[in-house]
Design a protein around this motif. Sequence first.
Motif, PDB file in Angstrom:
ATOM      1  N   GLN A 180       0.827  -1.206   0.000  1.00  0.00           N
ATOM      2  CA  GLN A 180       0.000   0.000   0.000  1.00  0.00           C
ATOM      3  C   GLN A 180       0.860   1.255   0.000  1.00  0.00           C
ATOM      4  O   GLN A 180       0.569   2.223  -0.714  1.00  0.00           O
ATOM      5  N   VAL A 181       1.916   1.233   0.807  1.00  0.00           N
ATOM      6  CA  VAL A 181       2.798   2.391   0.900  1.00  0.00           C
ATOM      7  C   VAL A 181       3.491   2.653  -0.431  1.00  0.00           C
ATOM      8  O   VAL A 181       3.621   3.803  -0.869  1.00  0.00           O
ATOM      9  N   GLU A 182       3.910   1.582  -1.106  1.00  0.00           N
ATOM     10  CA  GLU A 182       4.595   1.736  -2.392  1.00  0.00           C
ATOM     11  C   GLU A 182       3.678   2.378  -3.428  1.00  0.00           C
ATOM     12  O   GLU A 182       4.093   3.268  -4.187  1.00  0.00           O
ATOM     13  N   VAL A 183       2.409   1.948  -3.455  1.00  0.00           N
ATOM     14  CA  VAL A 183       1.448   2.501  -4.419  1.00  0.00           C
ATOM     15  C   VAL A 183       1.163   3.968  -4.110  1.00  0.00           C
ATOM     16  O   VAL A 183       1.171   4.825  -5.003  1.00  0.00           O
ATOM     17  N   ALA A 184       0.916   4.281  -2.838  1.00  0.00           N
ATOM     18  CA  ALA A 184       0.640   5.662  -2.446  1.00  0.00           C
ATOM     19  C   ALA A 184       1.846   6.556  -2.720  1.00  0.00           C
ATOM     20  O   ALA A 184       1.698   7.678  -3.227  1.00  0.00           O
ATOM     21  N   ARG A 185       3.041   6.059  -2.405  1.00  0.00           N
ATOM     22  CA  ARG A 185       4.254   6.861  -2.635  1.00  0.00           C
ATOM     23  C   ARG A 185       4.446   7.151  -4.124  1.00  0.00           C
ATOM     24  O   ARG A 185       4.787   8.269  -4.510  1.00  0.00           O
ATOM     25  N   ARG A 206      -5.618   1.100 -11.738  1.00  0.00           N
ATOM     26  CA  ARG A 206      -4.972  -0.089 -12.280  1.00  0.00           C
ATOM     27  C   ARG A 206      -4.362  -0.938 -11.167  1.00  0.00           C
ATOM     28  O   ARG A 206      -4.502  -2.154 -11.135  1.00  0.00           O
ATOM     29  N   ARG A 207      -3.671  -0.296 -10.233  1.00  0.00           N
ATOM     30  CA  ARG A 207      -2.998  -1.006  -9.144  1.00  0.00           C
ATOM     31  C   ARG A 207      -3.987  -1.542  -8.118  1.00  0.00           C
ATOM     32  O   ARG A 207      -3.721  -2.557  -7.462  1.00  0.00           O
ATOM     33  N   LYS A 208      -5.124  -0.882  -7.974  1.00  0.00           N
ATOM     34  CA  LYS A 208      -6.107  -1.288  -6.972  1.00  0.00           C
ATOM     35  C   LYS A 208      -6.596  -2.714  -7.214  1.00  0.00           C
ATOM     36  O   LYS A 208      -6.904  -3.444  -6.275  1.00  0.00           O
ATOM     37  N   LYS A 209      -6.631  -3.124  -8.474  1.00  0.00           N
ATOM     38  CA  LYS A 209      -7.117  -4.456  -8.808  1.00  0.00           C
ATOM     39  C   LYS A 209      -6.231  -5.548  -8.211  1.00  0.00           C
ATOM     40  O   LYS A 209      -6.699  -6.641  -7.891  1.00  0.00           O
ATOM     41  N   ASP A 210      -4.947  -5.256  -8.086  1.00  0.00           N
ATOM     42  CA  ASP A 210      -4.020  -6.265  -7.561  1.00  0.00           C
ATOM     43  C   ASP A 210      -3.724  -6.089  -6.071  1.00  0.00           C
ATOM     44  O   ASP A 210      -3.194  -7.008  -5.440  1.00  0.00           O
ATOM     45  N   LEU A 211      -4.041  -4.923  -5.538  1.00  0.00           N
ATOM     46  CA  LEU A 211      -3.650  -4.609  -4.162  1.00  0.00           C
ATOM     47  C   LEU A 211      -4.223  -5.579  -3.142  1.00  0.00           C
ATOM     48  O   LEU A 211      -3.523  -6.021  -2.234  1.00  0.00           O
ATOM     49  N   GLU A 212      -5.500  -5.884  -3.270  1.00  0.00           N
ATOM     50  CA  GLU A 212      -6.145  -6.742  -2.271  1.00  0.00           C
ATOM     51  C   GLU A 212      -5.499  -8.115  -2.237  1.00  0.00           C
ATOM     52  O   GLU A 212      -5.208  -8.656  -1.170  1.00  0.00           O
ATOM     53  N   LEU A 213      -5.223  -8.675  -3.415  1.00  0.00           N
ATOM     54  CA  LEU A 213      -4.601  -9.988  -3.495  1.00  0.00           C
ATOM     55  C   LEU A 213      -3.187  -9.955  -2.941  1.00  0.00           C
ATOM     56  O   LEU A 213      -2.787 -10.824  -2.158  1.00  0.00           O
ATOM     57  N   GLU A 214      -2.416  -8.933  -3.310  1.00  0.00           N
ATOM     58  CA  GLU A 214      -1.034  -8.826  -2.858  1.00  0.00           C
ATOM     59  C   GLU A 214      -0.972  -8.599  -1.349  1.00  0.00           C
ATOM     60  O   GLU A 214      -0.111  -9.159  -0.663  1.00  0.00           O
ATOM     61  N   SER A 215      -1.881  -7.778  -0.827  1.00  0.00           N
ATOM     62  CA  SER A 215      -1.899  -7.515   0.607  1.00  0.00           C
ATOM     63  C   SER A 215      -2.273  -8.766   1.385  1.00  0.00           C
ATOM     64  O   SER A 215      -1.701  -9.050   2.442  1.00  0.00           O
ATOM     65  N   SER A 216      -3.231  -9.532   0.862  1.00  0.00           N
ATOM     66  CA  SER A 216      -3.633 -10.774   1.527  1.00  0.00           C
ATOM     67  C   SER A 216      -2.455 -11.741   1.612  1.00  0.00           C
ATOM     68  O   SER A 216      -2.219 -12.369   2.648  1.00  0.00           O
ATOM     69  N   ALA A 217      -1.704 -11.848   0.501  1.00  0.00           N
ATOM     70  CA  ALA A 217      -0.532 -12.731   0.488  1.00  0.00           C
ATOM     71  C   ALA A 217       0.519 -12.258   1.484  1.00  0.00           C
ATOM     72  O   ALA A 217       1.166 -13.066   2.163  1.00  0.00           O
ATOM     73  N   TYR A 218       0.661 -10.945   1.595  1.00  0.00           N
ATOM     74  CA  TYR A 218       1.641 -10.372   2.526  1.00  0.00           C
ATOM     75  C   TYR A 218       1.282 -10.714   3.969  1.00  0.00           C
ATOM     76  O   TYR A 218       2.132 -11.168   4.743  1.00  0.00           O
ATOM     77  N   TYR A 219      -0.010 -10.520   4.337  1.00  0.00           N
ATOM     78  CA  TYR A 219      -0.418 -10.801   5.715  1.00  0.00           C
ATOM     79  C   TYR A 219      -0.378 -12.301   6.018  1.00  0.00           C
ATOM     80  O   TYR A 219      -0.076 -12.702   7.145  1.00  0.00           O
ATOM     81  N   GLU A 220      -0.676 -13.129   5.030  1.00  0.00           N
ATOM     82  CA  GLU A 220      -0.574 -14.575   5.227  1.00  0.00           C
ATOM     83  C   GLU A 220       0.862 -14.979   5.532  1.00  0.00           C
ATOM     84  O   GLU A 220       1.123 -15.832   6.378  1.00  0.00           O
ATOM     85  N   ALA A 221       1.796 -14.354   4.821  1.00  0.00           N
ATOM     86  CA  ALA A 221       3.214 -14.643   5.055  1.00  0.00           C
ATOM     87  C   ALA A 221       3.622 -14.247   6.471  1.00  0.00           C
ATOM     88  O   ALA A 221       4.391 -14.952   7.129  1.00  0.00           O
ATOM     89  N   LEU A 222       3.092 -13.120   6.955  1.00  0.00           N
ATOM     90  CA  LEU A 222       3.405 -12.674   8.313  1.00  0.00           C
ATOM     91  C   LEU A 222       2.861 -13.645   9.354  1.00  0.00           C
ATOM     92  O   LEU A 222       3.460 -13.841  10.413  1.00  0.00           O
ATOM     93  N   GLU A 223       1.730 -14.244   9.057  1.00  0.00           N
ATOM     94  CA  GLU A 223       1.072 -15.141  10.006  1.00  0.00           C
ATOM     95  C   GLU A 223       1.580 -16.574   9.908  1.00  0.00           C
ATOM     96  O   GLU A 223       1.039 -17.470  10.536  1.00  0.00           O
ATOM     97  N   GLY A 224       2.592 -16.786   9.073  1.00  0.00           N
ATOM     98  CA  GLY A 224       3.167 -18.121   8.979  1.00  0.00           C
ATOM     99  C   GLY A 224       2.616 -18.935   7.845  1.00  0.00           C
ATOM    100  O   GLY A 224       2.740 -20.168   7.840  1.00  0.00           O
TER     101      GLY A 224
END
Length: 234
Positions: A180-185, A206-224
Amino acid sequence: MDEFERLLKKYERVDKDGKPIEEPEFGEIDYVAEGEQEEFVRIPKERIAVLIGRKGKTKKEIEERTGTKIEVDSETGEVFITATKKTKDPLAVWKARDVVLAIGRGFSPERAFRLFNEGEILEVVNLTDIVVGNEKNALPRVRGRIIGRKGRTREIIEEMSGADVSVYGKTVAIIGNPIQVEVARTAIEKLAKGSPHGVVYRYLERRKKDLELESSAYYEALEGGPELEDWEEE
């Protein structure tokens, strides 16, 4: 006690009376002394009252949520953050530091507290590193482009990226997960460099379409879940 002796004491194994502590013959020894983890930051003096809060409420909440001690110099804007016996999270001092910095860069305490959530980061963009041109009104003009009429452009960046944005002085501060920070920046940098608003809005859409999927993958990685390296390679 001179400065050298004071620093030396921090790393000695001594009790509250200054007497050496007998170390166990076996087992792991923790050499981290109280106050060893320290951070120092300076925020605008006009933001000190916001950091402290009514009757010290905001500062106290940051201290309680991180287990740290915060000392504020109202005259200079200097803030000292120190670990205490209550500090459990090894990243607590840094988290407290980022919350303090976020408040200093214009965020309300409520929005700055988003940084207590796992995986959220703070990034501060210095507009003077981006602005093209030395004319007197260059910076105010760029600030106006990022904020937009009645704040609408900033709101669109937040809505499309999922990040929180604060335009304050010569900086733009962003809170969110790294994607999210990268897109906003990127959107902010495009505006600062003169890109038309329509071009920036299309980029965000354009980026919003992928953000939700990418963010979900990021949080899943954090949770193991899937390894973070695998997520980054996708």
